[in-house]
Design a protein around this motif. Structure first.
Motif, PDB file in Angstrom:
ATOM      1  N   ASP A 121       0.860  -1.177   0.000  1.00 19.07           N
ATOM      2  CA  ASP A 121       0.000   0.000   0.000  1.00 19.07           C
ATOM      3  C   ASP A 121       0.899   1.231   0.000  1.00 19.07           C
ATOM      4  O   ASP A 121       1.653   1.463   0.943  1.00 19.07           O
ATOM      5  CB  ASP A 121      -0.879  -0.031   1.261  1.00 19.07           C
ATOM      6  CG  ASP A 121      -1.912   1.076   1.237  1.00 19.07           C
ATOM      7  OD1 ASP A 121      -1.991   1.805   0.226  1.00 19.07           O
ATOM      8  OD2 ASP A 121      -2.639   1.218   2.236  1.00 19.07           O
ATOM      9  N   ARG A 122       0.852   2.020  -1.061  1.00 16.96           N
ATOM     10  CA  ARG A 122       1.760   3.163  -1.190  1.00 16.96           C
ATOM     11  C   ARG A 122       1.091   4.500  -0.911  1.00 16.96           C
ATOM     12  O   ARG A 122       1.746   5.529  -0.844  1.00 16.96           O
ATOM     13  CB  ARG A 122       2.344   3.195  -2.603  1.00 16.96           C
ATOM     14  CG  ARG A 122       3.186   2.001  -2.945  1.00 16.96           C
ATOM     15  CD  ARG A 122       3.614   2.023  -4.398  1.00 16.96           C
ATOM     16  NE  ARG A 122       4.348   3.251  -4.704  1.00 16.96           N
ATOM     17  CZ  ARG A 122       4.899   3.512  -5.885  1.00 16.96           C
ATOM     18  NH1 ARG A 122       4.785   2.661  -6.862  1.00 16.96           N
ATOM     19  NH2 ARG A 122       5.546   4.641  -6.088  1.00 16.96           N
ATOM     20  N   TYR A 123      -0.250   4.487  -0.818  1.00 18.09           N
ATOM     21  CA  TYR A 123      -0.960   5.772  -0.677  1.00 18.09           C
ATOM     22  C   TYR A 123      -1.617   5.900   0.682  1.00 18.09           C
ATOM     23  O   TYR A 123      -2.405   5.060   1.076  1.00 18.09           O
ATOM     24  CB  TYR A 123      -2.005   5.917  -1.787  1.00 18.09           C
ATOM     25  CG  TYR A 123      -1.360   6.347  -3.072  1.00 18.09           C
ATOM     26  CD1 TYR A 123      -1.184   7.692  -3.353  1.00 18.09           C
ATOM     27  CD2 TYR A 123      -0.870   5.420  -3.973  1.00 18.09           C
ATOM     28  CE1 TYR A 123      -0.558   8.107  -4.503  1.00 18.09           C
ATOM     29  CE2 TYR A 123      -0.230   5.821  -5.134  1.00 18.09           C
ATOM     30  CZ  TYR A 123      -0.075   7.167  -5.399  1.00 18.09           C
ATOM     31  OH  TYR A 123       0.560   7.572  -6.528  1.00 18.09           O
ATOM     32  N   TRP A 124      -1.285   6.964   1.403  1.00 20.24           N
ATOM     33  CA  TRP A 124      -1.909   7.255   2.694  1.00 20.24           C
ATOM     34  C   TRP A 124      -2.222   8.737   2.766  1.00 20.24           C
ATOM     35  O   TRP A 124      -1.562   9.552   2.129  1.00 20.24           O
ATOM     36  CB  TRP A 124      -0.965   6.949   3.856  1.00 20.24           C
ATOM     37  CG  TRP A 124      -0.200   5.692   3.730  1.00 20.24           C
ATOM     38  CD1 TRP A 124      -0.734   4.445   3.556  1.00 20.24           C
ATOM     39  CD2 TRP A 124       1.213   5.531   3.749  1.00 20.24           C
ATOM     40  NE1 TRP A 124       0.268   3.527   3.482  1.00 20.24           N
ATOM     41  CE2 TRP A 124       1.480   4.165   3.600  1.00 20.24           C
ATOM     42  CE3 TRP A 124       2.276   6.404   3.902  1.00 20.24           C
ATOM     43  CZ2 TRP A 124       2.764   3.653   3.576  1.00 20.24           C
ATOM     44  CZ3 TRP A 124       3.560   5.897   3.888  1.00 20.24           C
ATOM     45  CH2 TRP A 124       3.808   4.550   3.722  1.00 20.24           C
ATOM     46  N   LEU A 131      -3.655  13.444   0.141  1.00 22.95           N
ATOM     47  CA  LEU A 131      -3.236  12.113  -0.275  1.00 22.95           C
ATOM     48  C   LEU A 131      -1.797  12.197  -0.775  1.00 22.95           C
ATOM     49  O   LEU A 131      -1.483  13.041  -1.603  1.00 22.95           O
ATOM     50  CB  LEU A 131      -4.140  11.625  -1.408  1.00 22.95           C
ATOM     51  CG  LEU A 131      -3.863  10.231  -1.953  1.00 22.95           C
ATOM     52  CD1 LEU A 131      -4.154   9.186  -0.903  1.00 22.95           C
ATOM     53  CD2 LEU A 131      -4.701   9.973  -3.192  1.00 22.95           C
ATOM     54  N   VAL A 132      -0.913  11.357  -0.250  1.00 20.70           N
ATOM     55  CA  VAL A 132       0.454  11.337  -0.765  1.00 20.70           C
ATOM     56  C   VAL A 132       0.880   9.916  -1.078  1.00 20.70           C
ATOM     57  O   VAL A 132       0.511   8.976  -0.390  1.00 20.70           O
ATOM     58  CB  VAL A 132       1.476  11.971   0.213  1.00 20.70           C
ATOM     59  CG1 VAL A 132       1.349  13.478   0.259  1.00 20.70           C
ATOM     60  CG2 VAL A 132       1.374  11.377   1.599  1.00 20.70           C
ATOM     61  N   GLY A 133       1.641   9.790  -2.129  1.00 22.67           N
ATOM     62  CA  GLY A 133       2.151   8.492  -2.546  1.00 22.67           C
ATOM     63  C   GLY A 133       3.599   8.340  -2.126  1.00 22.67           C
ATOM     64  O   GLY A 133       4.381   9.264  -2.282  1.00 22.67           O
ATOM     65  N   TYR A 134       3.945   7.210  -1.548  1.00 24.25           N
ATOM     66  CA  TYR A 134       5.319   6.922  -1.156  1.00 24.25           C
ATOM     67  C   TYR A 134       5.923   5.916  -2.128  1.00 24.25           C
ATOM     68  O   TYR A 134       5.212   5.084  -2.685  1.00 24.25           O
ATOM     69  CB  TYR A 134       5.352   6.336   0.262  1.00 24.25           C
ATOM     70  CG  TYR A 134       5.260   7.366   1.364  1.00 24.25           C
ATOM     71  CD1 TYR A 134       4.041   7.913   1.722  1.00 24.25           C
ATOM     72  CD2 TYR A 134       6.391   7.794   2.037  1.00 24.25           C
ATOM     73  CE1 TYR A 134       3.953   8.857   2.742  1.00 24.25           C
ATOM     74  CE2 TYR A 134       6.312   8.736   3.052  1.00 24.25           C
ATOM     75  CZ  TYR A 134       5.100   9.259   3.407  1.00 24.25           C
ATOM     76  OH  TYR A 134       5.022  10.190   4.402  1.00 24.25           O
TER      77      TYR A 134
END
Lengths: 365, 365
Positions: A121-124, A131-134
């Motif tokens: 899971d890359r989005y928190w 919303l930020v994507g890692y």
């Protein structure tokens, strides 16, 4: 695990979009893929066409009468080949749109694909709801302790990240946090007695041990946080967590409230107290959330075992002004009057600016 | 402008989802809102139900047979009231799902709402393709120069951000970038002659002027970048851009290639050259992208007007390893042999780690 890939492409047209022409023009792209069509028409000549594919994926084409055309594509269990198919479809739609609208496209925007429910899971959301994507590429560990969910995820740029119950806690890139909460460079720790509440990854102990204190005591409730940090968050903890008791550092796996109460009773005092237990709660109802009471109790007890003037305390995202105000209100209710200058710091893996407080006993008049 | 609000809620069920029960159970929520239903059923008993509302919004309910339930909601031109309606609908679905699946829900995830095509665009991809949301609350300026699109957007935490053709360039929070590319603290600028290629917001000039150089010359091609920066990116440029010529700083609004060629011809030399013109291109085809040729020409010319040893140069996101390798390849092709140690820095508004190079002439053997 069924990963869902969601891709979004939108067009802003200069002239009013002729919905029917666009719909007819794009139809064949989806029909060529063997997708079944279902169209809903609104009174204002807006359209929603849904194209379902036998493989379970589907596409929504939404045409608004004032020039906005949106394409949403959801596909399931995609692999690299599936990703190529999605990209091909998006490219075809973009090309066809350019032919159809004869250069009246003012803007095209394609958002990066969001993968939901994948193995990683890359989005928190950030604490203030963005919303930020890692760039996560590996789940190093994932488990539940009696206190929280503990994850270690590997980020290409930040290294291993410790995530406690969904919140980014600290990464191997985040020595800046350790230095800031230690007020490093400004305070003199050599030969001093330090208490660190909630040490988690041992980063502060490690940095403090370098400064040769008399003793740095770290109190961390959760053995299940200490263990994986010891193994996987090397860069910020190496060495210190290896032995629970060293020459000038010790780690107590205990709840800090009884520890603080015991110290108070014994008249034990520290030169510095670093409170790194929990971020300021996001909840804005202090009367309903017991975390606020807990925070105040900790600070009150910290002040009692503390012979110096300053306690360092973590805060929260700089944008959570309401929650930070409530925290400051709690600080105003401690048993001794304090002032609390704040500092704004940039911690690489947080992707937002963070507030730290220095809680300082007011000089007696 | 027609803003589109996209909300996403998904459920992971422990047991196999009984699609028909879930569909029937949730149906009434949408029907109560007067939404029209259209259902597509796949052979594997997966469902896609689309609910369209008279106001133009719609909801997709996707039920996968292996326990994944996804809800996607798109609404149009929403205001605060519209936002409340969306939240109510999502809450109702979550409550009903809990009733229906009798505690077999393993995970619920609600992603923050993404607003597309609103008056303010808050979502952009990072150079390495992650979607990130910024806390933008105002469009301060937006216009096109002959060279690029120039935007100044206000972020609650980062202050005003300069965005050139869609790329975050510098924000009021980003003094860390200025200091890093100046190699501040390590280099001695007092009484020295400096050349800054691509000054944009004047941040470097401002910091350098404090160090009392003989002369800091900034060469920036685009007057339309200098003007709004002067006005809106105060914290990192105040003063320096006010006068194009000061006692120890000057700003030339010119293309740096002819300037560098002129300096080379005149035999003019500088103690330091700071190359802050453009990030390393993301394109991985140096033979096709003229930016690579441009970058190499700049570096070659910089080396010629440079009597010292080190040129500082911006890089790109640390994750773009392929593009960075290609840049390093270009550095290997300069007229004089160089070495190029890199430094990884954290610039608050970039939301990713950034690479800077120090390009150093190799000592003659």
């Amino acid at each position: 695990m069924a990963a869902v890939w969601h891709s979004t492409l939108n067009f802003m047209l200069g002239a009013k979009a002729d919905g029917e022409t666009i719909l007819k023009g794009l139809q064949s792209i989806f029909q060529e893929q063997g997708m079944a069509e279902s169209v809903h028409t609104w009174e204002d000549h807006a359209y929603l066409a849904t194209y379902t594919n036998k493989n379970g994926s589907f596409t929504n084409l939404r045409i608004c009468p004032h020039g906005l055309v949106l394409l949403d594509l959801q596909s399931y269990n995609s692999d690299i080949q599936g990703k190529e198919e999605i990209d091909n479809l998006l490219n075809k739609v973009e090309e066809r749109m350019k032919e159809l609208s004869q250069a009246s496209i003012e803007q095209v925007k394609c958002l990066p694909t969001i993968v939901q429910r994948g193995a990683i899971d890359r989005y928190w959301p950030t604490p203030d709801g963005c919303l930020v994507g890692y760039d996560i590429d590996e789940v190093v560990g994932d488990g539940d302790s009696p206190y929280q969910n503990i994850k270690i995820l590997h980020s290409k740029q930040f290294g291993n990240i410790l995530i406690l119950s969904g919140d980014v806690n600290v990464a191997e890139s985040d020595l800046a946090y350790t230095w800031a909460i230690m007020d490093s460079g400004k305070e003199e720790y050599t030969g001093k007695d330090l208490l660190i509440l909630g040490g988690r990854n041992g980063g502060k102990s490690r940095e403090i041990v370098k400064l040769k204190p008399k003793m740095a005591t770290m109190v961390e409730i959760d053995q299940m946080v200490v263990d994986p940090c010891k193994k996987y968050v090397h860069k910020t903890c190496c060495g210190v967590l290896g032995n629970l008791k060293g020459d000038c550092s010790q780690v107590l796996i205990e709840d800090c409230i009884p520890v603080l109460k015991r110290y108070t009773k014994e008249g034990r005092e520290f030169d510095y107290v670093i409170n790194d237990l929990t971020a300021v709660p996001i909840s804005t109802s202090p009367e309903e959330d017991p975390t606020w009471e807990f925070l105040r109790l900790i600070l009150d007890l910290s002040m009692k075992v503390f012979k110096g003037w300053e306690v360092f305390s973590t805060g929260n995202c700089v944008n959570l002004t309401e929650a930070l105000s409530l925290y400051e209100e709690q600080l105003g209710r401690l048993y001794c009057p304090v002032e609390f200058p704040m500092e704004i710091i940039c911690v690489p893996s947080y992707l937002e600016l963070w507030v730290l407080y220095t809680v300082r006993k007011k000089a007696k008049l």
